[in-house]
Design an enzyme around this catalytic site. Structure first.
Site, PDB file in Angstrom:
ATOM      1  CB  THR A   1      37.729  10.082  40.596  1.00 29.21           C
ATOM      2  OG1 THR A   1      38.560  10.437  39.700  1.00 29.21           O
ATOM      3  CG2 THR A   1      38.508  10.278  42.094  1.00 29.21           C
TER       4      THR A   1
ATOM      5  CE  LYS B   1      32.103   9.099  51.379  1.00 30.98           C
ATOM      6  NZ  LYS B   1      33.014   9.888  50.651  1.00 30.98           N
TER       7      LYS B   1
ATOM      8  N   GLY C   1      38.209  15.023  34.683  1.00 28.20           N
ATOM      9  CA  GLY C   1      38.390  14.678  36.204  1.00 28.20           C
ATOM     10  C   GLY C   1      39.585  15.455  36.853  1.00 28.20           C
TER      11      GLY C   1
ATOM     12  N   GLY D   1      44.081  18.653  56.533  1.00 28.88           N
ATOM     13  CA  GLY D   1      42.774  18.362  57.371  1.00 28.88           C
ATOM     14  C   GLY D   1      41.749  18.954  56.508  1.00 28.88           C
TER      15      GLY D   1
ATOM     16  CB  ILE E   1      40.606  13.185  50.973  1.00 21.98           C
ATOM     17  CG1 ILE E   1      39.786  13.179  49.454  1.00 21.98           C
ATOM     18  CG2 ILE E   1      41.591  11.751  50.983  1.00 21.98           C
ATOM     19  CD1 ILE E   1      40.701  13.322  48.611  1.00 21.98           C
TER      20      ILE E   1
ATOM     21  CG  LEU F   1      31.736  18.648  45.693  1.00 23.77           C
ATOM     22  CD1 LEU F   1      30.746  19.365  46.490  1.00 23.77           C
ATOM     23  CD2 LEU F   1      32.337  17.419  46.906  1.00 23.77           C
TER      24      LEU F   1
ATOM     25  CG  HIS G   1       8.742  13.862  68.491  1.00 27.29           C
ATOM     26  ND1 HIS G   1      10.012  14.480  68.866  1.00 27.29           N
ATOM     27  CD2 HIS G   1       8.330  13.208  69.670  1.00 27.29           C
ATOM     28  CE1 HIS G   1      10.374  14.256  70.228  1.00 27.29           C
ATOM     29  NE2 HIS G   1       9.315  13.273  70.543  1.00 27.29           N
TER      30      HIS G   1
END
Ligand code: FAD
Ligand code: NAD
Length: 467
Positions: A40, A50, A145, A182, A185, A320, A445
């Site tokens: 998957t 992504k 999976g 919500g 995915i 995950l 920084h």
């Protein structure tokens, strides 16, 4: 053929388990149902989503923020065909990488559905016909999976009522899209299309977005996504969603019990995923499932049948890729007689919206439920020079630390590059750092990571410097 270890399923759990097993000297095979390795994650999950998130983010910035940066463009438009082509290429290259790793590690790859004949014998049957092969194996790792949950009120037709698999390959930018759920995915793929111009309405059963993450994150993410044009309907229960002509008609009950109707070009159903065990022939060997259809495993990730292990989305825990990978390594090392360990509390969770959302450790609501005394410190990105420079001032970092010992118990962030920054929190918590430890370490920084240090300063004695 006879193997020491056979892995069924080639997702991030399976292929990592196979590589670690060969590294440990085992003769190893991997069985994958589809022609393409990677599961998957590589084919219809992490990687393509992504790729589209990055492409749509570029477009969104070109449209919304370039002008402020002093960059002016004419005739900006989306070429969805090219965007999808690039996504497909990214997937192919990544899958090719797994093929290379299988060859490099001398792992035998079998294509077909793996099914137990007995605990040491597996049949491999090609999906599209052909001869069944049979192999034997001393140990077997099941890594098959999960697949999307489709709730009964939704009439999933793969055309307009779709899951993430279809949403990753739409051929047009919809004018409107309804997203049921919500969670991760829904918000990631909802963001892809919202950035490209789609009017997205999220219909969520719970009172907030990403309800399993820290309560602050859902609230902040809701604010930002609404600002980006996404509409969210909370405490709504979908009672029907079906394609009528060229649109989907969704009926839901609002919190007052009144029926509301939402029409959209597409309806993405993203209400969770369920473990995938079909076709494995588990009944032939007596591997037990739990009440949610997941393969039951003990602390060694061994199933009810000795010598058969299970990892990743098909067992309990977060769904995950990096959790599946950790479990793949764990099981291979267990089989080799080593003493591996997984700290499940420190598996980070990330949502790749923009701003990104990430969290690790305990949430505020968990600590309250446990009655544990804790301190909380937070730092908003609007007070960060780095964030102002990049125009990424939405969001904050929140650090939860033990009230007495100052040990960090949870870090939750929404902001630029949170997905990468959460690694600092994981390292700190793995070494049981206190908030003061982090607040005394130099952070370059200007970087976004300074906000972690400031949140730790806020948590120690309310002594953040820049707010
Ligand atoms: P899978 O990756 O599901 O692989 C299982 C494999 O087993 C499949 O290839 C399947 O074909 C094969 N198989 C099944 N049965 C058999 C059989 N009998 N014989 C042979 N082969 C079989 N997670 C993250 O950590 N980060 C993300 O950014 C992220 N993004 C995601 C985006 C989307 C849209 C989706 C859907 C998921 C995302 N996930 C993400 C979740 C992640 O993809 C899964 O947690 C991960 O893939 C689980 O790995 P796995 O190895 O357990 O199973
Ligand atoms: P999810 O569990 O993240 O979210 C599902 C959402 O749907 C929840 O908010 C839930 O309250 C809501 N819901 C459930 N039933 C509903 C209903 N009937 N009506 C309205 N809302 C309803 O599930 P997902 O987004 O489908 O993702 C599945 C899995 O894939 C997750 O476990 C996630 O970890 C994994 N994933 C991870 C990433 C990532 O790591 N970035 C990305 C995508 C997917």
């Amino acid at each position: 053929m006879k193997y020491d270890v056979t892995v069924i399923g080639s997702g991030p759990g399976g292929y990592v388990a196979a590589i670690r097993a060969t590294q440990l000297g085992f003769k190893t095979a991997i069985i994958e149902k589809y022609n393409s390795l990677g599961g998957t994650c590589l084919n219809v999950g992490c990687i393509p989503s992504k790729a589209l998130l990055d492409s749509s983010e570029h477009y969104h910035n070109a449209e919304k923020t370039f002008k402020t940066h002093g960059i002016e463009l004419d005739n900006l438009k989306v070429n969805l065909t090219q965007m999808m082509k690039r996504k497909t290429e990214v997937v192919s290259q990544t899958v090719e990488g797994i093929n290379f790793l299988m060859k490099k590690n001398k792992i035998d790859v079998y294509t077909g559905v793996g099914s137990f004949v007995d605990k040491n014998t597996i049949n491999i049957t090609p999906r599209e016909g052909g001869d069944t092969q049979q192999i034997t194996s001393d140990k077997v790792i099941i890594a098959t999976g999960s697949k999307p949950v489709v709730i009964p009120p939704t009439k999933y037709d793969k055309k307009r009522v779709i899951t993430s698999t279809e949403a990753l390959k739409l051929e047009e930018v919809p004018k409107t899209m309804a997203v049921i759920g919500g969670g991760v995915i829904g918000l990631e793929l909802g963001s892809v299309y919202a950035r490209l111009g789609t009017k997205v309405t999220v219909i969520e059963y719970m009172p907030s977005l990403i309800p399993t993450m820290d309560v602050t994150l859902g609230r902040e993410l809701g604010k930002v996504l609404r600002k980006q044009g996404m509409k969210c309907l909370f405490k709504h229960e979908v009672v029907n969603a079906e394609t009528v002509g060229d649109e989907v008609v969704i009926k839901a009950k609002n919190p007052k019990g009144k029926e509301v109707e939402i029409k959209a070009d597409y309806c993405l159903v993203s209400v969770g995923r369920k473990p995938y065990t079909e076709g494995l022939g588990l009944e032939n060997i007596g591997v037990k499932l739990d009440d949610r259809g997941r393969i039951e495993v003990n602390g060694d990730l061994e199933t009810s049948v000795s010598g058969i292990y299970a990892i990743g989305d098909v067992v309990k825990g977060a769904m995950l890729a990096h959790k599946a990978e950790e479990e793949g390594v764990f099981v291979a090392e267990k089989i080799a007689g080593q003493k591996p360990h997984i700290n499940y509390l420190l598996i980070p969770g990330v949502v790749y919206t923009w701003p990104e959302v990430a969290g690790v450790g305990h949430t505020e609501q968990e600590l309250k439920e446990q009655g544990r005394k804790f301190k909380s410190g937070s730092f908003p990105f609007r007070a960060s020079g780095r964030a102002r420079a990049s125009m990424d001032i939405d969001g904050l970092i929140k650090v939860l630390a033990d009230a007495e010992t100052d040990e960090i118990l949870g870090v939750h962030m929404i902001g630029p590059r949170a997905a990468d920054m959460i690694a600092e929190a994981v390292v700190a918590m793995e070494y049981r750092a206190s908030a003061e430890d982090i607040s005394r370490m130099s952070h370059a920084h200007p970087t976004f990571t300074e906000a972690i240090k400031e949140a730790c300063l806020a948590a120690t004695d309310n002594r953040a410097i820049h707010i």
